[in-house]
Each structure stands twice: as structure tokens, then as C-alpha cells.
Scaffold this motif. Structure first.
Motif, mmCIF file in Angstrom:
data_model
loop_
_atom_site.group_PDB
_atom_site.id
_atom_site.type_symbol
_atom_site.label_atom_id
_atom_site.label_comp_id
_atom_site.label_asym_id
_atom_site.label_seq_id
_atom_site.Cartn_x
_atom_site.Cartn_y
_atom_site.Cartn_z
ATOM 1 N N LEU A 286 0.844 -1.206 0.000
ATOM 2 C CA LEU A 286 0.000 0.000 0.000
ATOM 3 C C LEU A 286 0.878 1.255 0.000
ATOM 4 C CD1 LEU A 286 -2.907 -0.985 2.408
ATOM 5 C CD2 LEU A 286 -3.111 -0.346 -0.009
ATOM 6 N N SER A 287 1.968 1.195 0.786
ATOM 7 C CA SER A 287 2.885 2.343 0.829
ATOM 8 C C SER A 287 3.516 2.585 -0.545
ATOM 9 C CB SER A 287 4.002 2.094 1.851
ATOM 10 O OG SER A 287 3.435 1.937 3.116
ATOM 11 N N SER A 288 3.879 1.450 -1.158
ATOM 12 C CA SER A 288 4.493 1.562 -2.492
ATOM 13 C C SER A 288 3.521 2.182 -3.484
ATOM 14 C CB SER A 288 4.909 0.179 -3.004
ATOM 15 O OG SER A 288 5.915 -0.337 -2.183
ATOM 16 N N ILE A 289 2.254 1.702 -3.410
ATOM 17 C CA ILE A 289 1.224 2.240 -4.315
ATOM 18 C C ILE A 289 1.059 3.735 -4.079
ATOM 19 C CG2 ILE A 289 -1.269 2.226 -4.839
ATOM 20 C CD1 ILE A 289 -1.143 -0.841 -4.212
ATOM 21 N N LEU A 290 0.962 4.101 -2.788
ATOM 22 C CA LEU A 290 0.739 5.510 -2.434
ATOM 23 C C LEU A 290 1.900 6.395 -2.918
ATOM 24 C CD1 LEU A 290 -1.337 7.195 -0.940
ATOM 25 C CD2 LEU A 290 0.035 6.944 1.142
ATOM 26 N N MET A 291 3.082 5.821 -2.684
ATOM 27 C CA MET A 291 4.266 6.599 -3.092
ATOM 28 C C MET A 291 4.294 6.802 -4.618
ATOM 29 S SD MET A 291 8.184 5.674 -2.202
ATOM 30 C CE MET A 291 8.337 4.499 -3.519
ATOM 31 N N SER A 292 4.008 5.707 -5.347
ATOM 32 C CA SER A 292 4.006 5.798 -6.817
ATOM 33 C C SER A 292 2.930 6.751 -7.307
ATOM 34 C CB SER A 292 3.780 4.412 -7.428
ATOM 35 O OG SER A 292 4.877 3.585 -7.135
ATOM 36 N N VAL A 293 1.752 6.702 -6.639
ATOM 37 C CA VAL A 293 0.650 7.601 -7.042
ATOM 38 C C VAL A 293 1.061 9.056 -6.813
ATOM 39 C CG1 VAL A 293 -1.706 8.319 -6.453
ATOM 40 C CG2 VAL A 293 -1.169 5.894 -6.746
ATOM 41 N N LEU A 296 3.595 10.112 -9.388
ATOM 42 C CA LEU A 296 2.955 10.298 -10.700
ATOM 43 C C LEU A 296 2.151 11.599 -10.745
ATOM 44 C CD1 LEU A 296 1.802 6.640 -11.551
ATOM 45 C CD2 LEU A 296 3.498 8.023 -12.790
ATOM 46 N N GLU A 297 1.496 11.910 -9.631
ATOM 47 C CA GLU A 297 0.691 13.143 -9.573
ATOM 48 C C GLU A 297 1.585 14.386 -9.725
ATOM 49 O OE1 GLU A 297 -3.284 12.218 -6.881
ATOM 50 O OE2 GLU A 297 -1.595 13.270 -5.968
ATOM 51 N N ASN A 298 2.744 14.330 -9.055
ATOM 52 C CA ASN A 298 3.608 15.507 -9.002
ATOM 53 C C ASN A 298 4.553 15.648 -10.202
ATOM 54 O OD1 ASN A 298 2.556 16.434 -6.567
ATOM 55 N ND2 ASN A 298 3.815 14.977 -5.424
ATOM 56 N N PHE A 299 5.002 14.465 -10.711
ATOM 57 C CA PHE A 299 6.055 14.550 -11.740
ATOM 58 C C PHE A 299 5.676 13.922 -13.074
ATOM 59 C CE2 PHE A 299 8.036 14.301 -7.506
ATOM 60 C CZ PHE A 299 8.648 15.539 -7.454
ATOM 61 N N ALA A 300 4.440 13.517 -13.214
ATOM 62 C CA ALA A 300 4.047 12.805 -14.445
ATOM 63 C C ALA A 300 4.336 13.652 -15.691
ATOM 64 C CB ALA A 300 2.570 12.442 -14.375
ATOM 65 N N ASP A 301 4.125 14.971 -15.543
ATOM 66 C CA ASP A 301 4.304 15.848 -16.710
ATOM 67 C C ASP A 301 5.779 15.936 -17.132
ATOM 68 O OD1 ASP A 301 1.672 16.200 -16.567
ATOM 69 O OD2 ASP A 301 1.747 18.146 -15.505
ATOM 70 N N GLU A 302 6.636 15.784 -16.126
ATOM 71 C CA GLU A 302 8.060 15.974 -16.412
ATOM 72 C C GLU A 302 8.742 14.685 -16.851
ATOM 73 O OE1 GLU A 302 9.665 17.615 -12.786
ATOM 74 O OE2 GLU A 302 7.901 18.917 -12.615
#
Lengths: 499, 178
Positions: A286-293, A296-302
Motif C-alpha cells: 500500500l505504501s508503495s502504491i501511495l508513493m508511486s501515485v 505520478l501526480e507531481n512529476f508525471a508531466d516531467e
């Protein structure tokens, strides 16, 4: 008249009074005063009741005799409580004489004293017998109404008394038990030995001894016995009193309750372990999922597409792990509540095994090799097997074998049939299981300490064991650290064998 | 007033305590030792009826006939009962058979003297639980109108001993003075 009477009729030892209808003395024998309570009042013309108070109430008798309605009246053995010393007993005999009555009095003290002595003994014996009978009757009623079984034995253990409850409890008649050894009823030699050792200590008793007994029909029952010693009338010859209460129902209830408590405890432990394990096992993915989410939210554009895919892959992997864990927990849960059942159906075994192996091989990848060795006798044959249970067994064992094998390792999977049993052997050259952990292999969530970072739920082998048990099969594990592990599973064919 | 003399008889099975009741009443004594009576033993005691009725200054001399108890081999001789103004029928409350024989004794007396007064004593009540005594009384009934009542007595403790004799004496006097 006086002298004539004496000469003609009255013997010397008899005294008399001649009375008119009002009990007035008309005549008397010379020594009649010796029988009077008040001798001074014996006189002709005097009321006889003054000197002989016991004549009170005799008026009607005297009048009836004078009137001729009654021939005579006889009163035997009259004595007076006012007399001191040896009592004087007198017989009174009223008879008619002319127009009057004569009261003849005879001293019968000697015979009455003798009679009293005889009567005393007879009555005492009768009273004693009556008391004994009443006491015996009372005791018998108590014994026969007892709800507990009673046995009284001789010193050597021969049954000499039983009650109704004993007959009912053990199913024997009185005739069948009297004279038999108590060991027929109480098979616990230790208890009988302890009881017999009480010979010298009659104040002690054994109580609350639970003994497994058998009814006449062979049925088992648990009886709580107490035993005490009583001294019989023969010096040095004790009798043993055994009182038994059937506690079979109570013991069964206790066993059931203990089982239920044990089960409850197991469930509680399981729940605790589940909570502990899930909080641990679920937290990481769950931590891994949260961290990845978050990332992705913060750096997906970059980020590049590859980098984003990497995180999406991680999310997928974590989700798969949690799904697998949930599946295992669900299987265990179903087994715990009895919903995992043995349901055999026709199955083409070779096809099924090949499919399973291919499936695992696919997941394991090319770094591992699973070698399936099928007995030729299996070719194309259909057996009555529970596909679901078999899948649980093989998937978990093969997955474990692969998981704990070194990269490039081989897993040998041999299948054969012998004497209507299906034998499955899965052997790896993996890390092995420490000896101390082998006895805990099938406990939920148990994992050996040498697994390191290799992921796992600790539920796989529990599922395997439950499935094998449902099959009434056998599972054996042989393992050596650093050498490898072999699991041998034997399953009966054609349904569940009788246990 | 002149003292009236009256004959009363004690009857019942052997060993029920007839002699002990008389001894308690007349001599104010009691002994546990059993001494069987043969024939008849006569005691006497003057009863002042003032004990029962304050205005009554009458004394009765009771001549109490302690008659040999009935055994299974010998019945009570009816001749002893002739001329008795009343009887005290006694049973041992610890011996059921003596209670069962009470009715026979009552009938025997009524057959001889239909006007005599009858008192029934359940003796030795000190040896029986009160609730058992109550049950015994419930099981007893006498249709004879001469029966004054059933009294729980104990020669050992003196319970009801004076009362039963005095009541019997009073009823006898009243019978004669109606």
C-alpha cells in the motif's frame, strides 16, 4: 353364714367380702384386711370402696350379678401403685350369693411377678425387633432411593450389597452382581488398590475418583467414585462402601466446552496473527502504491513514458500481491469454517498436471525449470479427483519450490499411482527449511527465518495441509538447509478412505 | 363439695408409655427404663377442676387403671373396662402399628360403655419431628362422638400430660352434671 362359707366353699388362701347392691359390706373373711388398701375401714356395714378404692366403678357389675344378668366377673392381677416394696397382686372374682354378691380375693403375687418377668423379656425383644425393623426399613428406603450407585464389598472385593441405581447404571441385575468381584464394575486397578490400602485407616475415604467403567452391554461411562471403609461385626473384617455418580454427560460437556474454548482460542490467535500480518503485509504494497501515485501526480508531466510505466508497473505488482494474499486468506477462512469441501469429479489427470506445470513455469520464467515426470500408467486416464483441492496443493508446493530455489534451479515433480493411491513428489534444490521450523510448517503465517527478502504470506503450506486433510491424505516433508526440500503428498483415489 | 371418685382406664399397645404418662401425672417423675405392666396397676390422683374452670370448686379423685398393654398374643380384657367413666387411649407416635390399633381400642371401649369419655394420646412426640406428627394427625380420624380429641403428649417432657388427664376429668364431671 361366715363360718359355713369358710367350711363349705372357700379355701384358706382366699379372702372374701359379701356385698349388697350398694357395695356395703355384709360379711367378710377374718383376714380380708390383708388385701385392703385401708384395712382400718374394713368393717361390716361399711362401704367397701373406702377400704378397696379399686371397687369404684364396680357398682354396675355387682348389681348385674345380683340381678342374675351376669354370672360372674373376673379381674386378674390387680395391684396398687401406692404399695411400697414388692407389689401385691390380687385376683378379684365377683359372684352371686343369695340376694347379694361375694367378692373373692386371691393373692396371685407369685405368679404375676413371674409373668411380669416373662412379659418384660418378650416385650423388650418385640420392641427391639420393631425398632430394628423400622430402622432397617428406613435405611433400605434411603439406599434404594439414592440417585447414586452404591456397592458394598467384602474385604476381598466381592460385592455383597448393591442398590437400584447401581443396577440401572450398569445394566446388571442384583443376582448377576452379588458375589462378583468389584473389578467387574471398576476396572481401575489403581483406584481399587488405593481403596484396599484403607483397611487400616477406617477414618479416611477416597473421594472424587473418576473411573472409566463399562455397562453390561459394553457401553462406556465415566463414574465419579468415592470409597470408604466400615468395620463389620467381625473384628478385622472390613467392608468397603463405593458410591458412584455417572458423570459421563458432564465430562462430555466439559470436553466439548474445552474443544470450543480451544477453537475459540485458535480463532482468536488466528485473528491476532491475521491483523498483525495484514497490517504488515498490506502496509508495504500500500505504501508503495501511495508513493508511486504521489510521484505520478507531481512529476508525471516531467517524466518520460518509460519512467511513468515503471511506477504503474509497481502499482500493478503491489495490487497483485495483495490480491494473492487476500485469496489465500479467503481459502484459509473457508477451510476454518468448514466451507472448503471435498468434492471429487472425473478428471483427466495428465492434462490437468501439465496445465498446472505450464502455468507455474510461465510465472517462474526461464530462470527456473520444472521437470514433470509422469508415470506411463497415467496416460489418458480419468480419475475421481477434487480439482480445486488438487490445484491448491500443487500450485502452492510448486510455487514454493520455485520461489525458494536459486536462480537456474530445477524442480522435479514426480507423479505415480500405487495401490489406489496417488503419490505426488515435489523436490527442489532450494534454501531448505531449518529443523526447528519444520514442525511449524503448516501453521498459518509461519515463515522460517532463512527466507530473507523472498516474499510470501505464510499461508501457502497451511492451505496445502488443509486440502490434504480434507482428502484424508498424507503429507511428508524432508528438508536440509542449503540442499533442498522434498514434499511427498499421498492422496487416496476413489473417494475418501475410511478412517 | 365432696370429692367424687371416678375410674379411668389407660389402654393401648404394649410399650406405648401408658405407665410413664401415669407416673408423670401422679408422681411427676419419668424414667427411660421400660417396665412392662402385668394385670392392672391402679393409681389415684385428685384433680382440681379449677384448673380448667375458675369458678368450679370441684375435686375429682381419679382412679387410674393402668391396664396391661395389648400384644399380638393377648388382647385387652374387656372386664377391666367395665365401670370406667373414661379412657385414655395411647399410641406411640414412633410406632405406626400402635397408631393403627387406636381405632380398635376406641371401639372396644364404646362397645362396653357407650357414654364414657375418650381421650387419645399420641405419646413420645419428643422423638418425632413436628411435621411428621402433623401428618400422623392428618391421617387419623374418629367418628365416635365420645372422643374428646387427639393430644400430642410426652411423658418425658411432660407435654400435655396434665392437660389430657384434667380435660378427661372435667368432661367426665360435666357428663354427670348436665
Amino acid at each position: 353364714m361366715n363360718s359355713l362359707l369358710e367350711k363349705l366353699y372357700v379355701p384358706g388362701h382366699i379372702e372374701y367380702l359379701i356385698l349388697d347392691p350398694n357395695l356395703v359390706i355384709l360379711d367378710k373373711s377374718p383376714r380380708v384386711e390383708r388385701f385392703a388398701e385401708f384395712p382400718q375401714d374394713v368393717a361390716i356395714g361399711q362401704d367397701a370402696r373406702l377400704s378397696f378404692p379399686e371397687l369404684v366403678g364396680s357398682e354396675t357389675i355387682v348389681q348385674q350379678i345380683i340381678a342374675g344378668n351376669t354370672q360372674n366377673s373376673y379381674l386378674e392381677g390387680i395391684t396398687r401403685s401406692s404399695q411400697a416394696g414388692t407389689p401385691l397382686y390380687i385376683d378379684f372374682n365377683f359372684e352371686r350369693i343369695g340376694n347379694n354378691a361375694i367378692l373373692l380375693m386371691e393373692d396371685v403375687t407369685e405368679i404375676m411377678v413371674l409373668k411380669q418377668s416373662l412379659l418384660q423379656r418378650a416385650n423388650e425383644a418385640e420392641l427391639l425387633l420393631s425398632a430394628l425393623k423400622a430402622s432397617e426399613d428406613y435405611n433400605k428406603k434411603i439406599i434404594s432411593s439414592m440417585g447414586d450407585a452404591l456397592f458394598v464389598t467384602t474385604g476381598s472385593g466381592k460385592i455383597k450389597t448393591i442398590n437400584q441405581a447401581a443396577q440401572q447404571l450398569f445394566g446388571y441385575s442384583e443376582d448377576e452382581l452379588i458375589g462378583q468381584p468389584i473389578a467387574l464394575i471398576i476396572e481401575d486397578e489403581q483406584f481399587l488398590l488405593e481403596a484396599s490400602q484403607q483397611k487400616l485407616s477406617s477414618q479416611q475415604f477416597l473421594a472424587g475418583v473418576e473411573v472409566l467403567c463399562h455397562r453390561k452391554n459394553g457401553g462406556e461411562l465415566i463414574v465419579e467414585f468415592s470409597c470408604s471403609v466400615i468395620q463389620t461385626r467381625i473384628q478385622g473384617s472390613p467392608a468397603f462402601v463405593y458410591i458412584g455418580r455417572d458423570i459421563t454427560a458432564r465430562k462430555n460437556a466439559e470436553i466439548e466446552m474445552n474443544k470450543a474454548l480451544e477453537k475459540e482460542k485458535e480463532l482468536n490467535d488466528l485473528k491476532s496473527r491475521f491483523i498483525s500480518m495484514t497490517s504488515h503485509e498490506f502496509r508495504n504494497p500500500l505504501s508503495s502504491i501511495l508513493m508511486s501515485v504521489d510521484i505520478l501526480e507531481n512529476f508525471a508531466d516531467e517524466w518520460s513514458e518509460d519512467r511513468k510505466d515503471s511506477h504503474l508497473q509497481r502499482i500493478r505488482q503491489c495490487t497483485t500481491t495483495m490480491t494473492s494474499l487476500l485469496d489465500d486468506i479467503l481459502i484459509i477462512g473457508r477451510a476454518e469454517v468448514g466451507k472448503l469441501e471435498f468434492k471429487p469429479s472425473p478428471l483427466k489427470l495428465t492434462d490437468f498436471l501439465q496445465y498446472i506445470v505450464e502455468d507455474i513455469q510461465l510465472l517462474a520464467g526461464s530462470d527456473y525449470k520444472i521437470a514433470l515426470n509422469l508415470s506411463p500408467s497415467l496416460d489418458g486416464k480419468i480419475f475421481q479427483l477434487d480439482e480445486k483441492l488438487l490445484r491448491h496443493i500443487l500450485t502452492n508446493l510448486l510455487t514454493n519450490a520455485v520461489k525458494y530455489s536459486p536462480q537456474g534451479g530445477q524442480v522435479d515433480f514426480e507423479v505415480r499411482i500405487e495401490n489406489n493411491w496417488l503419490h505426488l513428489t515435489i523436490q527442489d534444490q532450494g534454501i531448505g527449511i531449518p529443523p526447528a521450523d519444520q514442525e511449524h510448517l503448516f501453521e498459518c503465517f509461519h515463515r522460517a527465518p532463512n527466507v530473507g527478502d523472498i516474499s510470501g504470506t505464510g499461508l501457502g503450506l497451511s492451505i496445502v495441509k488443509k486440502a490434504v486433510d480434507l482428502y484424508r491424505g498424507k503429507i511428508v516433508c524432508r528438508s536440509e538447509l542449503g540442499v533442498g526440500t522434498t514434499f511427498q503428498v499421498d492422496l487416496p483415489l476413489n473417494g475418501i478412505p475410511k478412517s | 363439695m365432696a370429692i367424687i371418685s371416678k375410674k379411668v382406664c389407660m389402654i393401648g399397645d404394649f410399650g406405648v408409655g401408658k405407665t410413664s404418662l401415669i407416673r408423670r401425672f401422679v408422681e411427676r417423675q419419668f424414667s427411660d427404663q421400660y417396665l412392662s405392666t402385668v394385670g392392672v396397676k391402679i393409681s389415684r390422683k385428685i384433680v382440681n377442676l379449677q384448673h380448667l374452670e375458675v369458678d368450679l370448686s370441684q375435686e375429682i379423685k381419679l382412679l387410674i387403671w393402668d391396664i396391661e398393654g395389648q400384644t399380638k398374643f393377648k388382647a385387652i380384657a374387656s372386664s377391666y373396662l367395665q365401670g370406667a367413666s373414661g379412657i385414655l387411649v395411647v399410641a406411640d407416635s414412633t410406632r405406626q402399628e400402635t397408631i393403627e390399633h387406636l381405632q380398635d381400642h376406641v371401639k372396644q371401649f364404646v362397645a362396653i360403655n357407650s357414654n364414657g369419655m375418650i381421650a387419645v394420646a399420641l405419646n413420645k412426640v419428643d422423638l418425632v419431628d413436628p411435621e411428621d406428627i402433623e401428618q400422623i394427625r392428618k391421617n387419623m380420624s374418629f367418628s365416635e362422638h365420645q372422643v374428646l380429641g387427639i393430644y400430642n403428649t410426652s411423658a418425658k417432657t411432660g407435654q400435655n400430660v396434665d392437660h389430657i388427664f384434667e380435660t378427661l376429668a372435667f368432661k367426665i364431671w360435666r357428663q354427670d352434671n348436665r
